[in-house]
Design a protein around this motif. Structure first.
Motif, short mmCIF file in Angstrom:
data_model
loop_
_atom_site.label_atom_id
_atom_site.label_comp_id
_atom_site.label_asym_id
_atom_site.label_seq_id
_atom_site.Cartn_x
_atom_site.Cartn_y
_atom_site.Cartn_z
N VAL A 106 -11.75 3.24 8.83
CA VAL A 106 -10.85 4.38 9.04
C VAL A 106 -11.61 5.69 8.79
CG1 VAL A 106 -8.82 5.59 8.12
CG2 VAL A 106 -8.74 3.10 8.51
N MET A 107 -12.31 5.74 7.67
CA MET A 107 -13.01 6.98 7.31
C MET A 107 -14.15 7.29 8.28
SD MET A 107 -11.67 8.48 4.63
CE MET A 107 -12.65 9.18 3.29
N GLN A 218 -5.21 12.61 9.61
CA GLN A 218 -5.68 11.45 10.39
C GLN A 218 -5.77 10.19 9.52
OE1 GLN A 218 -9.07 12.16 13.10
NE2 GLN A 218 -8.73 14.34 12.72
N VAL A 219 -5.98 10.37 8.23
CA VAL A 219 -5.94 9.20 7.33
C VAL A 219 -4.52 8.62 7.33
CG1 VAL A 219 -6.14 8.43 4.94
CG2 VAL A 219 -7.83 10.03 5.86
N ALA A 225 -0.48 3.38 11.76
CA ALA A 225 -0.98 2.32 12.64
C ALA A 225 -1.07 0.97 11.92
CB ALA A 225 -2.34 2.72 13.20
N GLY A 226 -0.76 0.98 10.63
CA GLY A 226 -0.77 -0.28 9.88
C GLY A 226 -2.14 -0.72 9.41
N GLU A 232 -3.56 3.44 -0.30
CA GLU A 232 -4.92 3.58 0.23
C GLU A 232 -5.08 4.92 0.97
OE1 GLU A 232 -5.96 -1.19 0.80
OE2 GLU A 232 -5.05 -0.09 2.47
N ALA A 233 -4.04 5.30 1.73
CA ALA A 233 -4.13 6.56 2.48
C ALA A 233 -4.30 7.74 1.52
CB ALA A 233 -2.88 6.74 3.35
N ALA A 234 -3.45 7.82 0.50
CA ALA A 234 -3.54 8.93 -0.45
C ALA A 234 -4.90 8.92 -1.16
CB ALA A 234 -2.41 8.85 -1.46
N THR A 235 -5.37 7.74 -1.51
CA THR A 235 -6.63 7.65 -2.26
C THR A 235 -7.83 7.98 -1.37
OG1 THR A 235 -5.54 5.97 -3.61
CG2 THR A 235 -7.89 6.25 -3.94
#
Ligand code: OVM
Length: 406
Positions: A106-107, A218-219, A225-226, A232-235
């Protein structure tokens, strides 16, 4: 005498009494690096009860072997299997596959070459404007007026933060990078009064604070999108805010320092601006912003004849590996024509810096903008050091620009 053979049943390798987190070491590491490289490929730091590696070959090999030298037990001195981390662990830096594989993808998509092309124009305009201002001033503190200003302007905007509170970003990063080392005075000082800083950072990671379309938002799209869960997104947004500022500030600072102290190299860059990008790799090799990271062994492993048991912390001296003459001839020489392929300043392997394209873009644009305007960069006074348990930082950097004839 900083070295002795440890009596059995201690570690089966030479022992160093050096403290790599002391003021003396952090203030001027290079003599200590040489000593550590020369002791042995693997040594025991009895001050902390950890193993260390300072030669390029072993540092590089350990970075590549994530199955043996894991990150999930922390990239700092503390073993998460034994003590709870002071902050919720990073979902990127401090995890192993398979979680890491997911968050990393993702990143790396968000910070991809295509993403850099999208921000390039905005970043360029700001680099040009800043160069115009500082060259007109003639004499500046290149930390406060240049190296901090540029990343703090372009990166939080690209992430999509609001305008308020950005003064918290550098203190937070400084604290986290200190926290990878022991709880010494350097660390304690950086966590004093940290509560509001930490709170502000965590608040910025939620979706509603982030401008749609920015890196942070975008994170959260990856959450929709699952691909990742909400925690995880916040972190991962927190990772951007932690790892994206202090590193690039010091990357720019170290570049200015390198050129100010090597006028022939600035001239070489003026003569051939095609060297700009590779010159940053040489800056990174010569003065690596991230000096060290820890790994933890997941099994008994033999390295260069030394058996390291399972569950041991290993301190990897990236900055020392980058000045190992077994890898880089005349490593003390700052030479932008050198192609320092394989330097360890961005790490290596699955955890190699995922934000490095941003760092590379920022430095390329600053150097390009200065190169158009500056004939000579020189020190206008003595630089001062700022000590950090992980980062090679400059506290103040008095610089004089001699402008090119118009
Ligand atoms: C993170 C993180 C923090 C500091 C450094 C870093 C250089 C990552 O929170 O993911 O990588």
């Amino acid at each position: 005498m900083t070295q002795s053979i440890h009596p059995l049943p201690g570690p089966a390798c030479p022992v160093s009494h050096v403290d790599p987190f002391s003021d003396a070491f952090l203030g001027d590491p290079y003599g200590f690096h040489e000593e550590l490289r020369d002791i042995a490929p693997v040594f025991w730091l009895d001050r902390y009860g950890v193993y260390g590696m300072a030669r390029h070959a072993e540092v590089q090999a350990s970075l590549m072997d994530w199955e043996t030298f894991c990150s999930g037990r922390g990239a700092g001195i503390e073993d998460f299997a034994k003590v709870k981390s002071w902050r919720p662990p990073s979902k990127l830096l401090e995890v192993d596959p398979p979680i890491h594989t997911r968050t990393r993808s993702v990143m790396s998509r968000i910070l991809s070459p295509a993403a850099m092309r999208q921000v390039r124009e905005t970043f360029t305009a700001r680099a040009e404007a800043l160069a115009e201002t500082v060259v007109a001033k003639g004499e500046i503190d290149a930390i406060k007026e240049l190296a901090e200003v540029f990343p703090l302007h372009v990166f939080p905007d690209a992430v999509g933060l609001g305008p308020e509170g950005r003064e918290n970003l550098l203190p937070f990063g400084n604290m986290v990078f200190n926290s990878f080392g022991p709880p010494n005075a350097i660390f304690q000082e950086s966590v004093a009064n940290a509560k509001p800083v930490v709170q502000w950072i965590y608040d910025q990671c939620s979706r509603d604070r982030l401008r749609p379309g920015g890196f942070g938002s975008q994170v959260w799209d990856a959450f929709d999108a699952g691909e990742i869960d909400a925690d995880e997104a916040a972190t991962l947004v927190r990772s951007m805010l932690t790892a994206g500022l202090d590193t690039t500030v010091n990357g720019i600072a170290n570049a200015i320092y390198a050129f100010a102290t090597h006028p022939d190299q600035w001239r070489a860059l003026r003569d051939d601006s095609a060297l700009i990008r590779q010159s940053f790799d040489e800056v990174l090799r010569w003065e690596s912003p991230v000096q060290t990271f820890f790994r933890t062994t997941t099994r008994e492993v033999e390295v260069a004849g030394t058996t390291i048991p399972e569950g041991q912390k290993v301190l990897l001296f990236l900055g020392a590996a980058n000045r190992d003459n077994r890898k880089f001839p005349e490593p003390e020489r700052f030479d932008i024509r050198r192609r320092p392929i394989g330097h360890a300043a961005f790490g290596a392997g699955i955890h190699s810096c995922v934000g490095q394209l941003v760092a590379r873009l920022e430095v390329e644009l600053i150097l390009t903008a200065l190169l158009k305007r500056v004939d000579v960069i020189e020190l206008a006074g003595e630089p001062s050091r700022k000590l950090n348990n992980t980062l090679r930082c400059i506290g103040s950097l008095p610089i004089r620009f001699k402008a090119l004839a118009a």
